[in-house]
Design a protein around this motif. Structure first.
Motif, PDB file in Angstrom:
ATOM      1  N   LEU A  67     -41.713  35.572  26.412  1.00  0.00           N
ATOM      2  CA  LEU A  67     -42.541  36.751  26.658  1.00  0.00           C
ATOM      3  C   LEU A  67     -41.843  37.941  26.334  1.00  0.00           C
ATOM      4  CD1 LEU A  67     -45.296  38.199  26.925  1.00  0.00           C
ATOM      5  CD2 LEU A  67     -45.074  37.747  29.474  1.00  0.00           C
ATOM      6  N   PRO A  68     -40.413  38.063  27.164  1.00  0.00           N
ATOM      7  CA  PRO A  68     -39.757  39.222  26.779  1.00  0.00           C
ATOM      8  C   PRO A  68     -39.196  39.389  25.175  1.00  0.00           C
ATOM      9  CG  PRO A  68     -38.866  37.982  28.847  1.00  0.00           C
ATOM     10  CD  PRO A  68     -39.891  37.171  28.090  1.00  0.00           C
ATOM     11  N   CYS A  69     -38.871  38.330  24.582  1.00  0.00           N
ATOM     12  CA  CYS A  69     -38.470  38.366  23.317  1.00  0.00           C
ATOM     13  C   CYS A  69     -39.751  38.994  22.417  1.00  0.00           C
ATOM     14  CB  CYS A  69     -38.068  36.981  22.725  1.00  0.00           C
ATOM     15  SG  CYS A  69     -36.388  36.509  23.164  1.00  0.00           S
ATOM     16  N   PHE A  70     -41.018  38.455  22.594  1.00  0.00           N
ATOM     17  CA  PHE A  70     -42.345  38.929  22.049  1.00  0.00           C
ATOM     18  C   PHE A  70     -42.317  40.339  22.329  1.00  0.00           C
ATOM     19  CE2 PHE A  70     -42.855  34.765  20.514  1.00  0.00           C
ATOM     20  CZ  PHE A  70     -43.550  35.038  19.411  1.00  0.00           C
ATOM     21  N   TRP A  71     -42.042  40.562  23.611  1.00  0.00           N
ATOM     22  CA  TRP A  71     -42.392  42.279  24.023  1.00  0.00           C
ATOM     23  C   TRP A  71     -41.403  43.228  23.014  1.00  0.00           C
ATOM     24  CZ3 TRP A  71     -39.672  46.374  25.939  1.00  0.00           C
ATOM     25  CH2 TRP A  71     -40.342  47.301  26.478  1.00  0.00           C
ATOM     26  N   VAL A  72     -40.063  42.785  23.086  1.00  0.00           N
ATOM     27  CA  VAL A  72     -39.178  43.561  22.431  1.00  0.00           C
ATOM     28  C   VAL A  72     -39.374  43.453  21.008  1.00  0.00           C
ATOM     29  CG1 VAL A  72     -36.740  43.404  21.478  1.00  0.00           C
ATOM     30  CG2 VAL A  72     -37.201  42.895  23.992  1.00  0.00           C
ATOM     31  N   ILE A  73     -39.839  42.531  20.130  1.00  0.00           N
ATOM     32  CA  ILE A  73     -40.236  42.513  18.817  1.00  0.00           C
ATOM     33  C   ILE A  73     -41.484  43.605  18.763  1.00  0.00           C
ATOM     34  CG2 ILE A  73     -41.273  41.352  16.905  1.00  0.00           C
ATOM     35  CD1 ILE A  73     -39.880  39.000  18.227  1.00  0.00           C
ATOM     36  N   ASP A  74     -42.319  43.334  19.473  1.00  0.00           N
ATOM     37  CA  ASP A  74     -43.784  44.157  19.368  1.00  0.00           C
ATOM     38  C   ASP A  74     -43.471  45.910  19.859  1.00  0.00           C
ATOM     39  OD1 ASP A  74     -46.431  44.792  19.169  1.00  0.00           O
ATOM     40  OD2 ASP A  74     -46.595  44.850  21.444  1.00  0.00           O
ATOM     41  N   HIS A  75     -42.553  46.081  20.903  1.00  0.00           N
ATOM     42  CA  HIS A  75     -42.333  47.376  21.235  1.00  0.00           C
ATOM     43  C   HIS A  75     -41.392  48.063  20.381  1.00  0.00           C
ATOM     44  CE1 HIS A  75     -45.006  46.143  24.454  1.00  0.00           C
ATOM     45  NE2 HIS A  75     -45.113  47.438  24.731  1.00  0.00           N
ATOM     46  N   LEU A  76     -40.152  47.326  19.949  1.00  0.00           N
ATOM     47  CA  LEU A  76     -39.263  48.120  19.226  1.00  0.00           C
ATOM     48  C   LEU A  76     -39.601  48.174  17.752  1.00  0.00           C
ATOM     49  CD1 LEU A  76     -36.019  46.798  20.946  1.00  0.00           C
ATOM     50  CD2 LEU A  76     -37.254  48.906  21.334  1.00  0.00           C
ATOM     51  N   HIS A  77     -40.456  47.264  17.062  1.00  0.00           N
ATOM     52  CA  HIS A  77     -40.509  47.317  15.772  1.00  0.00           C
ATOM     53  C   HIS A  77     -39.508  47.409  14.824  1.00  0.00           C
ATOM     54  CE1 HIS A  77     -44.953  46.562  15.670  1.00  0.00           C
ATOM     55  NE2 HIS A  77     -45.156  47.705  16.871  1.00  0.00           N
ATOM     56  N   SER A  78     -38.393  46.704  15.137  1.00  0.00           N
ATOM     57  CA  SER A  78     -37.274  46.853  14.467  1.00  0.00           C
ATOM     58  C   SER A  78     -36.662  45.788  13.703  1.00  0.00           C
ATOM     59  CB  SER A  78     -36.102  47.608  15.175  1.00  0.00           C
ATOM     60  OG  SER A  78     -35.352  46.555  15.967  1.00  0.00           O
ATOM     61  N   VAL A  79     -36.064  45.575  12.566  1.00  0.00           N
ATOM     62  CA  VAL A  79     -35.466  44.471  12.172  1.00  0.00           C
ATOM     63  C   VAL A  79     -34.335  43.587  13.107  1.00  0.00           C
ATOM     64  CG1 VAL A  79     -34.358  43.156  10.201  1.00  0.00           C
ATOM     65  CG2 VAL A  79     -36.033  44.939   9.921  1.00  0.00           C
ATOM     66  N   ALA A  80     -33.851  44.513  13.693  1.00  0.00           N
ATOM     67  CA  ALA A  80     -32.829  44.020  14.613  1.00  0.00           C
ATOM     68  C   ALA A  80     -33.365  43.091  15.798  1.00  0.00           C
ATOM     69  CB  ALA A  80     -31.903  45.103  15.066  1.00  0.00           C
ATOM     70  N   ALA A  81     -34.425  43.932  16.370  1.00  0.00           N
ATOM     71  CA  ALA A  81     -35.143  43.316  17.407  1.00  0.00           C
ATOM     72  C   ALA A  81     -35.721  41.954  17.124  1.00  0.00           C
ATOM     73  CB  ALA A  81     -36.312  44.379  18.203  1.00  0.00           C
ATOM     74  N   LEU A  82     -36.572  42.025  15.875  1.00  0.00           N
ATOM     75  CA  LEU A  82     -36.937  40.748  15.452  1.00  0.00           C
ATOM     76  C   LEU A  82     -36.180  39.590  15.176  1.00  0.00           C
ATOM     77  CD1 LEU A  82     -39.479  39.114  14.214  1.00  0.00           C
ATOM     78  CD2 LEU A  82     -38.899  40.250  11.962  1.00  0.00           C
ATOM     79  N   TYR A  83     -34.894  39.957  14.519  1.00  0.00           N
ATOM     80  CA  TYR A  83     -34.049  38.979  14.161  1.00  0.00           C
ATOM     81  C   TYR A  83     -33.381  38.382  15.593  1.00  0.00           C
ATOM     82  CZ  TYR A  83     -34.119  39.466   9.274  1.00  0.00           C
ATOM     83  OH  TYR A  83     -34.581  39.623   7.945  1.00  0.00           O
TER      84      TYR A  83
END
Length: 172
Positions: A67-83
């Protein structure tokens, strides 16, 4: 479900995050590289420390991280966050997964081991793996919640950790 959710992240990056295809498809390379390195490490760790600790410890950490990983991906919308988030989830999934397969194999009688493992694997992949990406997309579309994949995977991961804790240690 975890493996298929990680593979779905390419579609998630394209459809949901609207990232370019080259960045989205690079997730497959990331997953493959992580799997290659950390599954080998997992095998060594499970031979050294036993199957159960190497299944359960990263399994619990994965439950706590999804859940925290998906939250970071969703809220930061950056390639670094996704990767970065993808790498964290893929590492924990890779380390936890290897001893699961070994435990299933080792707990079955040798006379039926090959066929039984094949049937268990085929059943799990066809029912759960085959429906994962459809279910994730359906949940996102119906709820509008971009964290739906995290909730779906977390529930599955919790059930997996419970099953892992109930199985007998199979390491020699």
């Amino acid at each position: 479900i975890g493996s298929y959710t990680l593979n779905y992240m390419t579609t998630y990056a394209l459809d949901t995050l609207k990232l370019p295809a080259t960045l989205a498809f690079s997730l497959l390379i990331l997953n493959g590289g992580v799997s290659m390195c950390f599954e080998a490490l997992s095998g060594w760790l499970s031979d050294k420390f036993g199957r159960k600790p190497v299944m359960i410890i990263p399994g619990v950490l994965l439950v706590l991280a999804i859940l925290p990983c998906f939250w970071v991906i969703d809220h930061l919308h950056s390639v670094a966050a996704l990767y970065g988030a993808e790498a964290v989830m893929a590492i924990l999934a890779a380390v936890s997964a290897v001893p699961v397969i070994v435990t299933i194999t080792e707990t079955l009688p040798a006379s039926i081991r090959s066929g039984a493992v094949a049937m268990i694997y085929a059943f799990a992949i066809s029912i759960f793996g085959g429906s994962t990406q459809f279910m994730i997309k359906l949940l996102i579309d119906r709820t509008g919640n971009l964290l739906a994949p995290a909730y779906y995977w977390t529930v599955a991961a919790i059930m997996g950790v419970i099953a892992m804790s109930l199985v007998k240690e199979s390491a020699p």
